[in-house]
Design an enzyme around this catalytic site. Structure first.
Site, PDB file in Angstrom:
ATOM      1  N   ARG A  26       0.807  -1.280   0.104  1.00 31.80           N
ATOM      2  CA  ARG A  26       0.066  -0.041  -0.004  1.00 31.80           C
ATOM      3  C   ARG A  26       0.852   1.240  -0.202  1.00 31.80           C
ATOM      4  O   ARG A  26       1.735   1.544   1.016  1.00 31.80           O
ATOM      5  CB  ARG A  26      -0.873  -0.005   1.087  1.00 31.80           C
ATOM      6  CG  ARG A  26      -1.865   1.008   1.105  1.00 31.80           C
ATOM      7  CD  ARG A  26      -2.761   0.979   2.555  1.00 31.80           C
ATOM      8  NE  ARG A  26      -2.210   1.910   3.280  1.00 31.80           N
ATOM      9  CZ  ARG A  26      -2.693   2.019   4.721  1.00 31.80           C
ATOM     10  NH1 ARG A  26      -3.230   1.063   5.204  1.00 31.80           N
ATOM     11  NH2 ARG A  26      -1.902   2.796   5.412  1.00 31.80           N
TER      12      ARG A  26
ATOM     13  N   HIS B 248      -3.951   5.087   4.465  1.00 31.85           N
ATOM     14  CA  HIS B 248      -5.404   4.304   4.348  1.00 31.85           C
ATOM     15  C   HIS B 248      -6.292   5.035   3.251  1.00 31.85           C
ATOM     16  O   HIS B 248      -6.935   4.378   2.248  1.00 31.85           O
ATOM     17  CB  HIS B 248      -5.887   4.025   5.671  1.00 31.85           C
ATOM     18  CG  HIS B 248      -7.060   3.415   5.647  1.00 31.85           C
ATOM     19  ND1 HIS B 248      -7.453   1.996   5.208  1.00 31.85           N
ATOM     20  CD2 HIS B 248      -8.398   3.787   5.733  1.00 31.85           C
ATOM     21  CE1 HIS B 248      -8.796   1.767   5.293  1.00 31.85           C
ATOM     22  NE2 HIS B 248      -9.331   2.963   5.397  1.00 31.85           N
TER      23      HIS B 248
ATOM     24  N   TYR C 259       2.170   5.912  11.468  1.00 24.26           N
ATOM     25  CA  TYR C 259       2.411   4.666  12.289  1.00 24.26           C
ATOM     26  C   TYR C 259       3.495   3.992  11.282  1.00 24.26           C
ATOM     27  O   TYR C 259       3.829   2.883  11.710  1.00 24.26           O
ATOM     28  CB  TYR C 259       0.969   4.006  12.097  1.00 24.26           C
ATOM     29  CG  TYR C 259       0.319   3.926  11.327  1.00 24.26           C
ATOM     30  CD1 TYR C 259       0.323   3.174  10.157  1.00 24.26           C
ATOM     31  CD2 TYR C 259      -0.850   5.024  11.170  1.00 24.26           C
ATOM     32  CE1 TYR C 259      -0.410   3.063   9.072  1.00 24.26           C
ATOM     33  CE2 TYR C 259      -1.787   4.959   9.957  1.00 24.26           C
ATOM     34  CZ  TYR C 259      -1.566   4.211   8.863  1.00 24.26           C
ATOM     35  OH  TYR C 259      -2.326   4.076   7.598  1.00 24.26           O
TER      36      TYR C 259
END
Length: 332
Positions: A245, A249, A257
């Protein structure tokens, strides 16, 4: 990268796969720019997962049913959702085919190409696909139902219920886990204790396999074999594709993170870059071809953006259409 000849792919197949991966990337990148410019409200990205999505889609046949998840932009674009239709949805315009401008972006659906409508609750699409697979089996149709999800969704109850049912009834069903190692901000180490999620398949009575999700050829080969297994009455398959990814998100996420070193490593594993390098170095495809196809895709996305941005929003009178029961429609 797997040898394309072992997967019975031609050079033309490889070109088609790269063109689709590039179109998915350019469409995704354009929506990020529009979001940052304040023109569209939300983006959830497929960047880094195009190899898995196009490898999987390339193995499907007309008549197969798909129940995708929100990150499957490249997959649904290849299957037949046009960039213009995606842009209508992103802008919330009247001509959005999924909801007429009422639904969040990335809630894909297009009945004419077998893409089932999806909801916002993760993993619900698994049950929809299992139901479609049961219907295909009962009707004796030689097609499969495919669902896709992130590895975080594999911990939802719907996942276990759906795969158990598919395994018991040996349905023509494929579950594709696009494992990008993060369920929003939660790393895979805190999501599940198994070494491979595909190992769960044995408990459901189905075939399981983990593949390199950055290799579209490997994904295609696994999906093609799984499809043949399904239509031949040999049961369901769970495929875990290990992906990367490249973005946060979503456009609303601050991915602190992940360390800078991790992001740098992920960027070096960009599936589009790696596949292009493979095609140039190993398959000897001329670089001029890439320039032409990338220019063509960029123009395609640009035209879709302009047309969608200029199109009308839904009329206020349509606010409750397909949302609440309309007495006037019943009596019309």
């Amino acid at each position: 990268m797997k040898d394309y000849r072992e997967a019975h792919l031609t050079v033309e197949d490889l070109k088609n796969m790269y063109a689709a991966m590039d179109l998915g990337r350019k469409l995704d990148e354009r929506m990020w720019l529009l979001n940052r410019a304040g023109k569209i409200p939300f983006v959830i990205s497929c960047q880094g997962q195009e190899a898995t999505q196009i490898g999987a889609a390339y193995a499907l046949q007309k008549g197969d049913i798909t129940a995708p998840y929100y990150r499957d932009l490249a997959l649904v674009t290849y299957l037949g959702m046009t960039p213009l239709e995606t842009m209508y949805s992103a802008f919330g315009k009247r001509d959005d085919i999924s909801s007429g401008g009422k639904q969040m972006p990335s809630h894909f659906s297009k009945k004419s190409v077998g893409i089932m409508s999806q909801g916002s609750s993760v993993a619900t699409q698994i049950l929809h696909a299992v139901g479609a697979a049961l219907s295909l089996k009962m009707d004796g149709k030689k097609h499969i139902a495919l669902t896709s999800l992130g590895e975080g969704s594999s911990n939802q109850g719907d996942f276990h219920e759906g795969l158990n049912f598919a395994g018991v009834h040996k349905l023509p069903f494929i579950c594709l886990i696009e494992n990008n190692k993060y369920a929003i901000s939660v790393s895979k180490e805190l999501q599940y204790g198994a070494e491979y999620l595909s190992d769960r398949a044995k408990g459901y009575g189905m075939f399981g396999e983990t593949v390199d999700g950055n290799d579209p050829i490997a994904v295609y080969q696994a999906m093609k074999t799984a499809r043949e297994r399904g239509i031949n009455g040999e049961g369901s398959t769970l495929i875990e594709a290990m992906c990367t990814r490249l973005t946060a998100h979503s456009s609303d996420d601050d991915d602190r993170y992940r360390t800078d070193d991790e992001k740098t490593l992920d960027k070096s594993n960009d599936c589009n870059v790696q596949f292009k390098k493979y095609l140039i170095d190993e398959v000897q495809i001329d670089e001029a071809w890439f320039e032409d196809i990338e220019k063509q895709n960029k123009q395609y996305v640009h035209e879709a953006t302009k047309q969608a941005e200029a199109s009308p929003y839904p009329d206020p009178s349509e606010t409750y259409t397909h949302v609440y029961d309309q007495e006037d429609e019943k009596n019309a």
